[in-house]
Write a protein that holds these residues in place. Structure first.
Motif, PDB file in Angstrom:
ATOM      1  N   ALA A  90       0.834  -1.192   0.000  1.00  0.00           N
ATOM      2  CA  ALA A  90       0.000   0.000   0.000  1.00  0.00           C
ATOM      3  C   ALA A  90       0.877   1.254   0.000  1.00  0.00           C
ATOM      4  O   ALA A  90       0.681   2.158  -0.805  1.00  0.00           O
ATOM      5  N   GLU A  91       1.859   1.268   0.871  1.00  0.00           N
ATOM      6  CA  GLU A  91       2.737   2.435   0.945  1.00  0.00           C
ATOM      7  C   GLU A  91       3.432   2.711  -0.370  1.00  0.00           C
ATOM      8  O   GLU A  91       3.516   3.846  -0.814  1.00  0.00           O
ATOM      9  N   GLY A  92       3.907   1.636  -1.000  1.00  0.00           N
ATOM     10  CA  GLY A  92       4.595   1.792  -2.280  1.00  0.00           C
ATOM     11  C   GLY A  92       3.692   2.466  -3.306  1.00  0.00           C
ATOM     12  O   GLY A  92       4.059   3.457  -3.925  1.00  0.00           O
ATOM     13  N   THR A 109       3.070   6.126  -2.517  1.00  0.00           N
ATOM     14  CA  THR A 109       4.220   6.963  -2.862  1.00  0.00           C
ATOM     15  C   THR A 109       4.232   7.239  -4.358  1.00  0.00           C
ATOM     16  O   THR A 109       4.405   8.377  -4.792  1.00  0.00           O
ATOM     17  N   VAL A 110       4.025   6.179  -5.144  1.00  0.00           N
ATOM     18  CA  VAL A 110       3.995   6.366  -6.596  1.00  0.00           C
ATOM     19  C   VAL A 110       2.925   7.391  -6.964  1.00  0.00           C
ATOM     20  O   VAL A 110       3.155   8.321  -7.726  1.00  0.00           O
ATOM     21  N   ARG A 111       1.762   7.231  -6.345  1.00  0.00           N
ATOM     22  CA  ARG A 111       0.680   8.151  -6.680  1.00  0.00           C
ATOM     23  C   ARG A 111       1.059   9.589  -6.330  1.00  0.00           C
ATOM     24  O   ARG A 111       0.857  10.499  -7.119  1.00  0.00           O
ATOM     25  N   ASN A 112       1.623   9.775  -5.149  1.00  0.00           N
ATOM     26  CA  ASN A 112       1.960  11.135  -4.742  1.00  0.00           C
ATOM     27  C   ASN A 112       2.984  11.763  -5.675  1.00  0.00           C
ATOM     28  O   ASN A 112       2.858  12.916  -6.061  1.00  0.00           O
ATOM     29  N   VAL A 113       3.996  10.966  -6.037  1.00  0.00           N
ATOM     30  CA  VAL A 113       5.029  11.491  -6.930  1.00  0.00           C
ATOM     31  C   VAL A 113       4.403  11.847  -8.277  1.00  0.00           C
ATOM     32  O   VAL A 113       4.596  12.946  -8.802  1.00  0.00           O
ATOM     33  N   VAL A 114       3.617  10.910  -8.818  1.00  0.00           N
ATOM     34  CA  VAL A 114       3.018  11.164 -10.129  1.00  0.00           C
ATOM     35  C   VAL A 114       2.106  12.389 -10.077  1.00  0.00           C
ATOM     36  O   VAL A 114       2.164  13.255 -10.954  1.00  0.00           O
ATOM     37  N   SER A 115       1.316  12.523  -9.015  1.00  0.00           N
ATOM     38  CA  SER A 115       0.419  13.681  -8.937  1.00  0.00           C
ATOM     39  C   SER A 115       1.214  14.971  -8.859  1.00  0.00           C
ATOM     40  O   SER A 115       0.885  15.951  -9.529  1.00  0.00           O
ATOM     41  N   ALA A 116       2.267  14.969  -8.069  1.00  0.00           N
ATOM     42  CA  ALA A 116       3.063  16.183  -7.910  1.00  0.00           C
ATOM     43  C   ALA A 116       3.683  16.576  -9.249  1.00  0.00           C
ATOM     44  O   ALA A 116       3.588  17.735  -9.683  1.00  0.00           O
ATOM     45  N   VAL A 117       4.302  15.577  -9.908  1.00  0.00           N
ATOM     46  CA  VAL A 117       4.928  15.857 -11.197  1.00  0.00           C
ATOM     47  C   VAL A 117       3.876  16.369 -12.184  1.00  0.00           C
ATOM     48  O   VAL A 117       4.103  17.328 -12.924  1.00  0.00           O
ATOM     49  N   THR A 118       2.702  15.737 -12.171  1.00  0.00           N
ATOM     50  CA  THR A 118       1.643  16.140 -13.091  1.00  0.00           C
ATOM     51  C   THR A 118       1.239  17.589 -12.849  1.00  0.00           C
ATOM     52  O   THR A 118       1.146  18.380 -13.786  1.00  0.00           O
ATOM     53  N   VAL A 119       1.041  17.938 -11.594  1.00  0.00           N
ATOM     54  CA  VAL A 119       0.613  19.309 -11.287  1.00  0.00           C
ATOM     55  C   VAL A 119       1.679  20.319 -11.727  1.00  0.00           C
ATOM     56  O   VAL A 119       1.376  21.307 -12.403  1.00  0.00           O
ATOM     57  N   VAL A 120       2.937  20.036 -11.382  1.00  0.00           N
ATOM     58  CA  VAL A 120       4.025  20.941 -11.755  1.00  0.00           C
ATOM     59  C   VAL A 120       4.088  21.088 -13.271  1.00  0.00           C
ATOM     60  O   VAL A 120       4.149  22.198 -13.816  1.00  0.00           O
ATOM     61  N   LEU A 121       4.025  19.946 -13.969  1.00  0.00           N
ATOM     62  CA  LEU A 121       4.094  19.983 -15.430  1.00  0.00           C
ATOM     63  C   LEU A 121       2.938  20.768 -16.023  1.00  0.00           C
ATOM     64  O   LEU A 121       3.110  21.559 -16.950  1.00  0.00           O
ATOM     65  N   ILE A 122       1.759  20.553 -15.473  1.00  0.00           N
ATOM     66  CA  ILE A 122       0.588  21.248 -16.014  1.00  0.00           C
ATOM     67  C   ILE A 122       0.771  22.748 -15.870  1.00  0.00           C
ATOM     68  O   ILE A 122       0.552  23.505 -16.815  1.00  0.00           O
ATOM     69  N   VAL A 123       1.237  23.171 -14.699  1.00  0.00           N
ATOM     70  CA  VAL A 123       1.432  24.609 -14.486  1.00  0.00           C
ATOM     71  C   VAL A 123       2.477  25.154 -15.476  1.00  0.00           C
ATOM     72  O   VAL A 123       2.229  26.136 -16.172  1.00  0.00           O
ATOM     73  N   ILE A 124       3.610  24.469 -15.562  1.00  0.00           N
ATOM     74  CA  ILE A 124       4.678  24.939 -16.450  1.00  0.00           C
ATOM     75  C   ILE A 124       4.178  25.006 -17.895  1.00  0.00           C
ATOM     76  O   ILE A 124       4.349  26.010 -18.585  1.00  0.00           O
ATOM     77  N   LEU A 125       3.542  23.924 -18.327  1.00  0.00           N
ATOM     78  CA  LEU A 125       3.139  23.865 -19.731  1.00  0.00           C
ATOM     79  C   LEU A 125       2.017  24.841 -20.051  1.00  0.00           C
ATOM     80  O   LEU A 125       1.952  25.375 -21.155  1.00  0.00           O
ATOM     81  N   LEU A 126       1.177  25.094 -19.079  1.00  0.00           N
ATOM     82  CA  LEU A 126       0.127  26.096 -19.312  1.00  0.00           C
ATOM     83  C   LEU A 126       0.769  27.455 -19.539  1.00  0.00           C
ATOM     84  O   LEU A 126       0.403  28.187 -20.467  1.00  0.00           O
TER      85      LEU A 126
END
Ligand SMILES: Nc1ncnc2c1ncn2[C@@H]1O[C@H](COP(=O)(O)OP(=O)(O)OP(=O)(O)O)[C@@H](O)[C@H]1O
Ligand SMILES: [Mg+2]
Lengths: 230, 296
Positions: free
Chosen positions: B157-159, B162-179
């Motif tokens: 579950a923890e693994g 963690t994957v989800r949190n990393v992916v969400s963070a990267v996604t949010v950052v990327l979305i902001v940058i690319l916008l």
């Protein structure tokens, strides 16, 4: 109607006062020449009248708009009471003669029907019937300036302001444009013309206001160029 | 009256799109690229999320009942277990049932043939609402008198979390940058258009055009480019996603571990988001580009 009282102008970022205490009143229906040597401030006065720049002192009213206090969003309303003509015509290169004139009507929200009625009439007035579908580059300088006159006229402004309208034209064409402006004036529109052309001024016998170095040095109804060019 | 003026301005906007063909093409490509990157990351994020949700539905924790308690006493703990925070559902399993299911898993193996039920303990199989809170729930369950031990597969579950949190963070950052990037590029494209038409703009002002009149053709130009980019990016994303899903599912065992979210399930919202982003970037970019010209 135009009223200037003690108008002063210094361009932002400069120190030189390019207009000093200008007092000038132009009544509705008048025809006025504004003359003076290069750099005397003629174009500056025109820009003040159209709201392109703001005076640094004095009072200034054009067709009922107080130009020291006017809000930027009301400038279009002021400008719709004016028809402005420039030395370099300022036509839109990729629009036809018809569209260049119709364009000014679209800006003020005229219907297609009004446009179809008014544009041919104005083009006829300036003697361009038959040139509707031509592009500006397919016209002579004099013809291009007549398109600009038609555009200035099309919304029936209170006043036509022309800054050296004949500066790029030969003497015969210049006279034609001047006669056209006189005709427009006779039809009831106030006309203010900036010019360097002494012969034209003398030929028309109208009021002449002379500027020199930012000061108004003469204002007479005698119809003659108010000063001698050095 | 307003109507034919509006159509005139829309026409002017379209003229802008076509008269700057290459530039328009380039900015549509950039929007497509940005949307594809944003979309792909969002889709990965979505899939990780859905995998976690599957996991949450399937993953169970076991609470073993103290051996000294009788079957009835053990059964009476159910309300306590059920009322523990974060417990979605629970099933009581007797030691006999546990033994049967254990044997069932090793049918072929004779070693367990005569294993005794007393080796097993009575237990509760518990399903959670949120597996990220497993640790806390475990403590709560342990605190119930009569529960001897709690076992959870929290590592997995923890693994995943963690994957989800990393992916969400990267996604949010990327979305902001690319916008920001696509907005800047859109604004720039149209700024060039306004530059080539600055004399026309000056004339418009001189004849008394209001800001709205001057702005609208450029906003329309931006809108057309933005919507075009959004639409094309959506179709591309669709194709790419379907191909990728197929490839992933060809891996051995992939089907047992993971079911990708079907594109058809998210098609509506995806299309709306793509067109919406295209619309917003285009309109806002157009308005931004013309801003400087509206001051005089
Ligand atoms: N944007 C500006 N910033 C600073 N100074 C300016 C600006 N425009 C004009 N000036 C100065 O104001 C003075 C008057 O200029 P203006 O253009 O009004 O002259 P003019 O009478 O129209 O001349 P011309 O006959 O050559 O057109 C000049 O000294 C000029 O250098
Ligand atoms: Mg000048």
């Amino acid at each position: 109607m135009v009223i200037l009282k003690d108008v002063k102008m210094t361009y932002p970022g400069t120190r030189k006062e390019v207009l000093r205490d200008i007092d000038l009143t132009i009544e509705d229906g008048e025809f006025v020449f504004l003359v003076g040597p290069s750099g005397s401030g003629k174009t500056t006065i025109i820009k003040l009248l159209t709201g392109e720049i703001r005076a640094t002192g004095g009072q200034l009213s054009v067709n009922g708009f107080d130009l020291r206090r006017i809000r930027r969003r009301n400038l279009p309303r002021l400008r719709r009471t004016l028809g402005v003509i420039f030395q370099d015509f300022r036509l839109i290169a990729d629009k036809t003669v018809y569209e260049n004139v119709a364009f000014a009507m679209r800006v003020v929200g005229a219907t297609n029907r009004e446009i179809r009625k008014r544009v041919p009439y104005v083009l006829e007035l300036v003697g361009l019937t038959g040139c509707e579908d031509r592009l500006p580059r397919e016209l002579s300088g004099g013809e291009q300036q007549r398109v600009a006159v038609a555009r200035a006229l099309v919304n029936s402004p209170h006043m036509i302001i022309a800054d050296e309208p004949t500066g790029n034209l030969d003497p015969a064409k210049s006279l034609e444009i001047m006669m056209l402006l006189r005709k427009i004036n006779e039809l009831g529109t106030t006309v203010l013309v900036v010019t360097h052309e002494k012969e034209l001024v003398n030929a028309l016998s109208k009021r002449v206001v002379a500027l020199s170095d930012g000061c108004l040095i003469s204002d007479g109804m005698d119809g003659y160029y108010g000063y001698e060019i050095q | 009256m307003r109507f034919n003026r509006f159509f005139y301005l829309v026409k002017e906007g379209l003229r802008g799109v076509f008269s700057h063909g290459f530039r328009s093409f380039a900015s549509v490509m950039i929007i497509i690229a940005c949307l594809l990157i944003m979309g792909s990351f969002s889709l990965v994020s979505l899939n990780v999320d859905s995998a976690i949700r599957d996991l949450e539905e399937e993953s169970e924790i076991l609470a073993f009942v103290d051996e000294t308690l009788t079957q009835e006493e053990a059964r009476s703990l159910e309300t306590y277990v059920r009322n523990t925070p974060n417990v979605r559902d629970t099933v009581f399993v007797t030691r006999e049932e546990a033994m049967e299911s254990y044997k069932g898993q090793y049918e072929d193996d004779s070693i367990f043939e005569d294993i005794d039920a007393s080796v097993f303990r009575n237990r509760y199989v518990i399903y959670l609402n949120d597996i990220t809170l497993t640790e806390m729930t475990k403590e709560d369950l342990k605190a119930i008198p009569g529960i001897a031990d709690v076992v959870a597969y929290e590592r997995i579950a923890e693994g995943f979390v963690t994957v989800r949190n990393v992916v969400s963070a990267v996604t949010v950052v990327l979305i902001v940058i690319l916008l920001v990037v696509s907005l800047a590029i859109m604004a720039n494209t149209i700024k060039l258009a306004t530059f080539t038409r600055r004399e026309e703009i000056a004339v418009m002002k001189m004849v008394g055009a209001g800001n709205g009149f001057i702005r609208l053709p450029f906003v329309v130009e931006g809108l057309v480019l933005g919507l075009l980019g959004g639409g094309i990016a959506f179709l591309l994303e669709w194709g790419i996603y379907d191909v990728l899903c197929q490839k992933v599912m060809e891996f051995p065992l992939a089907g047992n571990l993971f079911t990708p979210v079907a594109f058809s399930a998210i098609m509506g919202p995806m299309l709306a988001i793509y067109l919406g982003v295209g619309f917003a970037v285009g309109a806002f970019g157009g308005a931004l580009a013309i801003r400087n010209y509206l001051k005089v």
